[in-house]
Motif scaffolding. Structure first.
Motif, short mmCIF file in Angstrom:
data_model
loop_
_atom_site.label_atom_id
_atom_site.label_comp_id
_atom_site.label_asym_id
_atom_site.label_seq_id
_atom_site.Cartn_x
_atom_site.Cartn_y
_atom_site.Cartn_z
N VAL A 1 37.55 48.99 9.69
CA VAL A 1 38.36 50.20 9.52
C VAL A 1 37.82 51.32 10.39
CG1 VAL A 1 39.01 51.99 7.90
CG2 VAL A 1 39.18 49.59 7.26
N LEU A 2 36.51 51.38 10.52
CA LEU A 2 35.93 52.47 11.30
C LEU A 2 36.15 52.23 12.79
CD1 LEU A 2 32.69 53.11 9.29
CD2 LEU A 2 34.74 54.51 9.39
N ALA A 3 36.34 50.98 13.11
CA ALA A 3 36.68 50.69 14.49
C ALA A 3 37.98 51.41 14.80
CB ALA A 3 36.88 49.20 14.66
N THR A 4 38.08 51.90 16.00
CA THR A 4 39.17 52.82 16.30
C THR A 4 39.69 52.57 17.71
OG1 THR A 4 38.73 54.68 14.92
CG2 THR A 4 39.32 55.16 17.12
N SER A 5 40.81 53.10 18.01
CA SER A 5 41.46 53.10 19.33
C SER A 5 42.90 52.79 19.05
CB SER A 5 40.82 52.10 20.26
OG SER A 5 41.73 51.62 21.17
N SER A 6 43.72 52.70 20.03
CA SER A 6 45.09 52.43 19.64
C SER A 6 45.56 51.13 20.24
CB SER A 6 46.00 53.56 20.04
OG SER A 6 45.65 54.06 21.26
N VAL A 7 46.56 50.58 19.60
CA VAL A 7 47.07 49.33 20.13
C VAL A 7 48.41 49.60 20.69
CG1 VAL A 7 48.26 47.33 19.37
CG2 VAL A 7 45.89 47.58 18.99
N PHE A 8 48.62 48.93 21.79
CA PHE A 8 49.73 49.38 22.58
C PHE A 8 50.75 48.31 22.77
CE2 PHE A 8 45.52 49.90 24.19
CZ PHE A 8 45.27 51.18 23.80
N ALA A 9 51.92 48.78 22.84
CA ALA A 9 52.92 48.07 23.61
C ALA A 9 53.05 48.93 24.84
CB ALA A 9 54.22 48.02 22.83
N GLY A 10 54.13 48.80 25.58
CA GLY A 10 54.28 49.66 26.74
C GLY A 10 54.24 51.11 26.32
N GLY A 11 53.95 51.99 27.29
CA GLY A 11 53.93 53.41 27.01
C GLY A 11 52.91 53.71 25.93
N ARG B 1 53.67 53.24 22.58
CA ARG B 1 54.08 52.52 21.38
C ARG B 1 52.93 51.65 20.93
NH1 ARG B 1 55.43 50.38 17.31
NH2 ARG B 1 57.20 49.03 16.89
N VAL B 2 52.65 51.68 19.66
CA VAL B 2 51.55 50.89 19.09
C VAL B 2 52.15 49.86 18.15
CG1 VAL B 2 49.45 50.97 17.73
CG2 VAL B 2 50.05 52.88 19.22
N SER B 3 52.16 48.59 18.57
CA SER B 3 52.83 47.56 17.77
C SER B 3 51.86 46.92 16.79
CB SER B 3 53.42 46.48 18.69
OG SER B 3 54.70 46.86 19.10
N ILE B 4 51.53 47.66 15.77
CA ILE B 4 50.77 47.06 14.66
C ILE B 4 51.30 47.69 13.38
CG2 ILE B 4 48.53 46.84 13.55
CD1 ILE B 4 47.21 46.59 16.11
N GLN B 5 52.38 47.11 12.86
CA GLN B 5 52.98 47.71 11.68
C GLN B 5 52.98 46.76 10.49
OE1 GLN B 5 54.45 49.09 14.85
NE2 GLN B 5 52.91 50.54 14.17
N GLY B 6 51.99 45.88 10.43
CA GLY B 6 51.91 45.00 9.27
C GLY B 6 51.13 43.76 9.62
N GLN B 7 50.20 43.38 8.78
CA GLN B 7 49.29 42.29 9.13
C GLN B 7 50.01 40.94 9.18
OE1 GLN B 7 47.93 45.17 8.38
NE2 GLN B 7 46.72 44.81 10.21
N LYS B 8 50.90 40.70 8.21
CA LYS B 8 51.58 39.41 8.20
C LYS B 8 52.47 39.27 9.44
CE LYS B 8 52.02 38.23 3.26
NZ LYS B 8 51.45 39.38 2.50
N GLN B 9 53.23 40.31 9.72
CA GLN B 9 54.18 40.20 10.82
C GLN B 9 53.50 40.27 12.18
OE1 GLN B 9 56.56 39.28 8.09
NE2 GLN B 9 57.16 39.12 10.23
N LEU B 10 52.43 41.06 12.26
CA LEU B 10 51.68 41.10 13.51
C LEU B 10 51.19 39.70 13.86
CD1 LEU B 10 50.27 42.47 15.88
CD2 LEU B 10 48.31 42.88 14.38
N ALA B 11 50.72 38.98 12.84
CA ALA B 11 50.19 37.63 13.08
C ALA B 11 51.26 36.70 13.64
CB ALA B 11 49.59 37.07 11.81
N MET B 12 52.52 37.04 13.36
CA MET B 12 53.64 36.24 13.87
C MET B 12 54.24 36.88 15.13
SD MET B 12 55.63 35.23 10.36
CE MET B 12 56.89 34.27 11.19
N GLY B 13 53.42 37.39 15.98
CA GLY B 13 53.93 37.99 17.21
C GLY B 13 54.64 39.30 16.98
N HIS B 14 54.39 39.92 15.83
CA HIS B 14 55.05 41.18 15.47
C HIS B 14 56.56 41.01 15.44
CE1 HIS B 14 55.31 45.65 15.09
NE2 HIS B 14 54.15 45.45 14.49
#
Lengths: 494, 415
Positions: free
Chosen positions: B11-21, B23-36
Motif C-alpha cells: 500500500v505504501l508503494a506508490t506511483s501511478s498506473v497508466f493507460a495512454g495519457g 488514464r490509470v487503468s486499475i479499477q478493481g483487482q478481479k477485473q484488472l487480473a482479467m486484462g481490466h
C-alpha cells in the motif's frame, strides 16, 4: 499466506528491474574520442578561455567556459579527466587585493523597477570575495588568464602577487600560478597535456582597440618589456612567441586545436554605436553649423596657406543636416593646426568605430550649464572614445599578420586550426540559428555577447565549444556528443 | 503480523498506473487480473465502475470489494545527439478502490464506488534537460459514484449514477531552458498547485444477457473538466526585473469520456472469457493553458491528443470453491501524436499483461490478488511546441523507455 509474501518480494524485485535502452548512451563505447587523446585536456589562453563574461570572471561564467563545456562532453565520450578550473569565490566577479577591490563586479541587465521593461546594463551590487593574495593550490586544466597577451604566457613572474599592484603581474594568474616565478606555459606543460586548445593573441591588438587606440603600435619594436598595456604587439614578437609555445606543445607530444583571432570590429564593443548616431532637426542643424562656421572657415584658410590639402578640408568640414548625423570626433592623425587655433576634429565615417562605453554619454551635455556642450556635437569624442579609421587599420594589419602566423605554425606543427574569425564574423553578419532561436552579436539583445561587448555569453561560449567538438569529431574520427546551445544562458538579467 | 507487514509494503508503494495519457487503468483487482475487462462480466461489486447496469444481476444481497495496487514505475530518457540522460524517481502511487452494492429487491440494486481512474505522478531529476517542460507533476482525482441499477427484464438491465470528482494538481517546471536568478546558478521555475478541485460527471450503461452463457455490456463515462481557479503559482529564482511575483492561476484539464463495449462468454462451468473495447475521447485535450495573474501572462502548451482505443482480453478459471485464477492481456494505444510527446506523460503504446487469483477464506470472504506488467516499446519522439521567450518554438526530444509493474491486493465480502 505465503503467497502474499511472495508477491511482495516479487514486487520489490521488479522495482530494481529498471527500464533499459537497446543502445544505452552511458554504455562505454557508445561515444568515442576516436584517435584524439582527451584524457588530459589543457586549455591555454586568455579571458576567452577562462570564461570571462560581463566584464568579470565569476563562478558561473567559468562553469560555462568553452573548455569546461567541452570537457563535460569529453567525459561522456570516455575521457577519464576531471577537468579543473581556478574557480573564483563567487558570482559577483570582482577581485580583491589585500581586501581592496581592484576590479569591478560583473554587469547585468536590470530594470529601474520590477517589470518596468527598461533594461540597461548595471554593475551587480555586492562585495566580492575573491582575494588575489590567497593563492589556490593544485593544478588547473583551464590555463586561461584574463588579460594575457601572447608574450605573457612565457613571462616569468606574471603570476607574482607582489607584482600585481605595480602592473607587472596578472591578478588572475597570481591566484593559481605554481610559484611567483612560474610561467603560464610552464604550468601548462608541467601537466603533460595530451590535448590542448590554444587561443592567444586577441589582447595583442584588442587592448589597443578597446582603448580607442590610445596606445602605440609597437610594430618594429622587438622588446615587449617596453610595451605599454594598450600597445599593439610587434608581429615578429608574436610569431616568435607562438612558435615557442607551439614548439613546446609539439615537443610534449600533445594534440590540439589552435584558434585564430576574430576581427575586433565584429564584436559589439565596436559595432553597437553607429558612426552617424546624432539625430537632428533642421533648425538645430543650422544652429550647429553656424557654431562650426569659424572652424570650417579656418580650414579653408589653412588650405589657402598650404597647410592642408583640399581632401583634408573636405574630410574635416563639419556639416549637420536634418536627420542622422555623423558624430564629431578627435583624430590625432589629422594635420595639427593648433597654431591656427583649430582643433584636430572631424565628423566620423563608417570606417571609424565608436566604443561601447560612450553609449551612456553620447548626446548628453559635457557641461550641464552649457547647452552647446552636447557630447558628439559641440564637444568632440576624444581619442579614447573612438577607434579611428587610421587606428583601426593598424589593428587590422597586425591581426592579419597574427592570423597568418597562427595558420602557418599550426600547419607546421600539425595542429588543427579553427577559424574563429570566420565563426564570429558569421555570428555578426548572419547570426547562428539554433533550436528555438537565432543568436546574434547585437548588444544585450543578440544573446551571443555578454554585457561587456567583448566576451561571449555562456551561449556564445557553448557555440564555440560545439564548433570545436565538431572539428574533433571530423578530424579525429571521434563521436563526442554535441551541444544544444539553447540550454545555455544568453544575456544575464537580474 | 507478516501478512499485515506485506500488505503495508504494497500500500505504501506508490506511483501511478497508466493507460495512454494520464488514464490509470486499475479499477478493481478481479477485473484488472482479467486484462481490466469487465463491461460484460458479472462477478463482483467492481462492476459499479465497469458497468453499473450489471449490479442488478449480482446474486448476493450485499457485495463489497476493496482493493489497492502499488505502482512501481520508472522512465528513462536519453538523447544521443546531445548526450542527455535522465530518469524518473517516481514516488510509489497507490490507486485505491472501494465498491459496494445492495440489492433492494429483485429489480433494483443500489451501489457506491470510489475510485481513481486518472492520475499522473512523474518526478524527473531536477533541472534535467527537459525541465522547461516538467520537473515533476502530481495529478490526482478521486471519483465518487453513487449508482442505481434496474433490471428491466431477466435478460436486460440498465444502470448508472452521477460522479463527483475531487482532485488536485501540483506541477513544477523551469520557466525556460536557461533562465536563472542573478547568481546564474539557480534555475527560474514555477510551481502551480491547486487542490479541492471539484466537478461532476456521470457513468451509465446497459447489460444484455441474450443467453445463459453470453453477456453483452455497454458503458459510457462522461467527460469531466477539472477547472482550477485561483490556484497558487509560486515563482522561484526569478530575476526581479521581470516582475514575476507569486500569484494565482487559472487552468483546466479534461478527464476525457470513455465508451466501452464488450462481451463475456461462459465457456464451461469453470472457464469464462471476456473481451472489452475502450474508446477514450482524448481529443478533448487540445492544449494545457495556464493563465497567470501576473506579468508572465498565459502559458499555452499544445497537446492535440487524439482519440485512442484499448483492446482487452481476459480469462477466468474457477478451480474450486477456494481458488479462482485469472489472466489477461491488453493493447493500449497512446493518444499522443508525434511531435507532442511531452515528458509529463512519457508513454507511448503499451501492452499490459495481467494475472491474479482469488482465495476464498470463507464463503463470504475472499482475498483478491492481482498484478499488472506494462510493456512499452522504446519511444523516440519529441515535443516541438515549447514557446521560448522570443516567441519561437523549440523542440525537446529523445528516447524514452518505461517499466511499470503494479501488484495489487483486495478483499471481497458478500452475503
Amino acid at each position: 499466506m505465503k503467497k502474499i509474501k511472495y508477491i511482495a518480494i516479487a514486487a520489490l524485485g521488479l522495482v530494481a528491474c529498471e527500464p533499459e535502452f537497446d543502445n544505452d548512451i552511458t554504455d562505454s563505447g557508445f561515444y568515442s574520442t576516436g584517435t584524439a587523446n582527451l584524457d588530459n585536456f589543457v586549455a591555454i589562453g586568455n579571458s576567452l578561455t577562462a570564461g570571462f563574461a560581463d566584464g568579470a570572471l565569476y563562478v558561473q561564467g567559468q562553469e560555462n567556459s568553452f573548455p569546461n563545456i567541452m570537457a563535460s562532453k569529453f567525459a561522456q565520450a570516455g575521457s577519464t579527466q576531471e577537468f579543473s578550473q581556478p574557480l573564483t569565490s563567487d558570482n559577483l566577479g570582482g577581485l580583491l587585493l589585500g581586501g581592496v577591490q581592484i576590479s569591478p563586479n560583473r554587469l547585468v541587465l536590470s530594470a529601474s523597477a520590477p517589470g518596468a521593461g527598461d533594461l540597461a546594463p548595471v554593475i551587480l551590487d555586492g562585495t566580492p570575495t575573491t582575494e588575489v593574495s590567497i593563492p589556490l593550490t593544485g593544478t588547473f586544466h583551464n590555463m586561461g588568464v584574463p588579460g594575457a597577451k601572447s608574450f605573457h604566457l612565457l613571462s616569468p613572474g606574471y603570476g607574482d602577487v607582489g607584482g600585481v599592484p605595480l602592473g607587472l603581474a596578472n591578478p588572475y594568474y597570481a591566484r593559481f600560478a605554481s610559484s611567483s616565478t612560474a610561467t603560464v606555459m610552464g604550468d601548462a606543460l608541467a601537466q603533460n597535456p595530451s590535448f590542448f586548445s590554444l587561443w592567444i593573441g586577441n589582447n595583442d591588438v584588442l587592448s589597443f582597440a578597446t582603448s580607442g587606440g590610445v596606445g602605440e603600435d609597437q610594430t618594429g619594436n622587438l622588446d615587449p618589456a617596453t610595451y605599454g598595456p594598450n600597445d599593439i604587439t610587434d608581429p615578429t614578437v608574436f610569431a616568435g612567441t607562438l612558435d615557442a609555445i607551439m614548439s613546446s606543445l609539439n615537443g610534449a607530444g600533445a594534440q590540439g586545436i589552435v584558434c585564430n583571432l576574430p576581427d575586433v570590429t565584429s564584436i559589439p564593443y565596436f559595432t553597437t554605436i553607429p558612426f552617424n548616431s546624432i539625430p537632428m532637426d533642421a533648425t538645430t542643424a543650422a544652429g550647429t553649423n553656424a557654431a562650426y562656421a569659424a572652424y570650417n572657415g579656418g580650414l579653408l584658410a589653412a588650405q589657402g596657406g598650404g597647410f592642408i590639402t583640399a581632401d583634408e578640408v573636405a574630410a574635416r568640414t563639419i556639416n549637420f543636416v536634418e536627420g542622422n548625423n555623423a558624430v564629431v570626433i578627435e583624430d590625432e592623425s589629422l594635420t595639427n593646426l593648433a597654431g591656427l587655433g583649430l582643433p584636430n576634429i572631424r565628423q566620423a565615417t563608417a570606417d571609424d568605430f565608436i566604443v561601447l562605453p560612450t553609449l551612456s554619454i553620447l548626446g548628453t551635455l559635457a557641461d550641464p550649464a552649457d547647452p552647446t556642450s552636447v557630447i558628439g556635437v559641440g564637444v568632440a569624442l576624444n581619442d579614447g572614445q573612438v577607434l579611428t579609421a587610421n587606428e583601426a587599420s593598424m589593428v587590422f594589419a597586425a591581426q592579419a599578420q597574427y592570423n597568418a602566423t597562427l595558420a602557418a605554425l599550426a600547419s607546421a606543427y600539425g595542429f588543427d586550426l579553427i577559424d574563429m574569425r570566420a565563426l564570429l564574423e558569421d555570428l555578426n553578419v548572419n547570426g547562428v540559428a539554433y533550436n528555438g532561436g537565432t543568436m546574434t552579436s547585437a548588444f544585450a539583445t543578440g544573446n551571443g555577447f555578454s554585457l561587456d561587448g567583448v566576451h561571449p555569453t555562456a551561449r556564445g561560449y557553448a557555440y564555440i565549444a560545439d564548433q570545436m567538438i565538431e572539428m574533433i569529431n571530423n578530424n579525429y574520427g571521434a563521436n563526442i556528443p554535441r551541444i544544444d546551445i539553447g540550454e545555455y544562458p544568453g544575456t544575464m538579467i537580474n | 503480523m507478516k501478512k499485515l507487514f506485506s500488505f503495508l509494503i504494497l500500500v505504501l508503494a506508490t506511483s501511478s498506473v497508466f493507460a495512454g495519457g494520464y488514464r490509470v487503468s486499475i479499477q478493481g483487482q478481479k477485473q484488472l487480473a482479467m486484462g481490466h475487462t469487465g463491461v460484460a462480466v458479472i462477478s463482483s461489486a467492481e462492476t459499479v465502475f465497469f458497468n453499473p447496469a450489471s449490479m442488478a444481476f449480482l446474486e448476493d444481497k450485499f457485495n463489497l470489494s476493496v482493493g489497492a495496487s502499488g505502482i512501481f514505475s520508472q522512465v528513462k530518457f536519453q538523447n544521443t545527439e546531445f548526450g542527455w540522460t535522465s530518469e524518473t524517481d517516481n514516488p510509489l502511487g497507490t490507486p485505491l478502490n472501494l465498491y459496494a452494492t445492495y440489492k433492494a429487491n429483485d429489480w433494483l440494486t443500489f451501489g457506491l464506488g470510489v475510485y481513481t481512474p486518472y492520475g499522473s505522478r512523474v518526478e524527473w531529476e531536477e533541472d534535467w534537460a527537459g525541465s522547461h517542460l516538467v520537473n515533476d507533476i502530481d495529478l490526482s482525482a478521486i471519483f465518487i459514484q453513487p449508482s442505481v441499477s434496474i433490471k428491466l427484464a431477466d435478460f436486460f438491465s440498465i444502470g448508472g449514477g452521477p460522479i463527483y470528482v475531487t482532485g488536485g494538481v501540483n506541477f513544477n517546471r523551469n520557466l525556460s531552458r536557461s533562465l536563472t536568478d542573478d547568481t546564474g546558478e539557480n534555475r527560474a521555475n514555477v510551481t502551480i498547485d491547486a487542490s479541492g478541485i471539484n466537478a461532476w460527471g456521470y457513468n451509465v450503461g446497459w447489460t444484455l444477457k441474450p443467453t445463459d452463457k453470453l453477456t453483452i455490456g455497454f458503458n459510457y463515462r462522461s467527460e469531466i473538466t477539472m477547472k482550477a481557479e485561483d490556484g497558487d503559482a509560486d515563482f522561484e529564482n526569478i530575476p526581479p526585473s521581470l516582475g514575476f511575483d507569486d500569484t494565482t492561476f487559472d487552468s483546466e484539464i479534461p478527464l476525457p469520456s470513455e465508451v466501452t463495449v464488450g462481451l463475456s462468454y461462459q465457456i464451461t462451468d469453470k472457464w469464462l472469457a471476456a473481451f472489452d473495447y475502450n474508446r477514450t475521447q482524448w481529443s478533448a485535450y487540445e492544449s494545457l493553458n495556464v493563465t497567470f495573474n501576473n506579468a508572465a501572462g498565459t502559458s499555452v502548451n499544445l497537446r492535440n491528443y487524439s482519440d485512442a482505443s484499448t483492446y482487452r482480453f481476459g480469462l477466468q478459471y474457477a478451480h474450486n470453491s477456494k481458488f479462482t485464477f485469472r489472466g489477461g492481456i491488453y493493447f493500449d494505444e497512446s493518444p499522443i501524436e508525434d511531435g507532442y510527446f511531452a515528458p509529463e506523460t512519457p508513454r507511448g503504446d503499451s501492452v499490459g499483461y495481467t494475472g491474479g487469483l482469488t482465495y476464498n477464506v470463507t464463503d463470504k470472504l475472499g482475498i483478491d490478488l492481482s498484478f499488472l506488467y506494462l510493456s512499452f516499446k522504446e519511444e523516440t519522439n519529441s515535443y516541438d511546441y515549447f514557446v521560448e521567450s522570443n516567441g519561437e518554438n523549440s523542440s525537446f526530444g529523445g528516447t524514452y523507455s518505461n517499466s511499470t509493474f503494479a501488484p495489487g491486493i483486495g478483499v471481497s465480502y458478500k452475503f
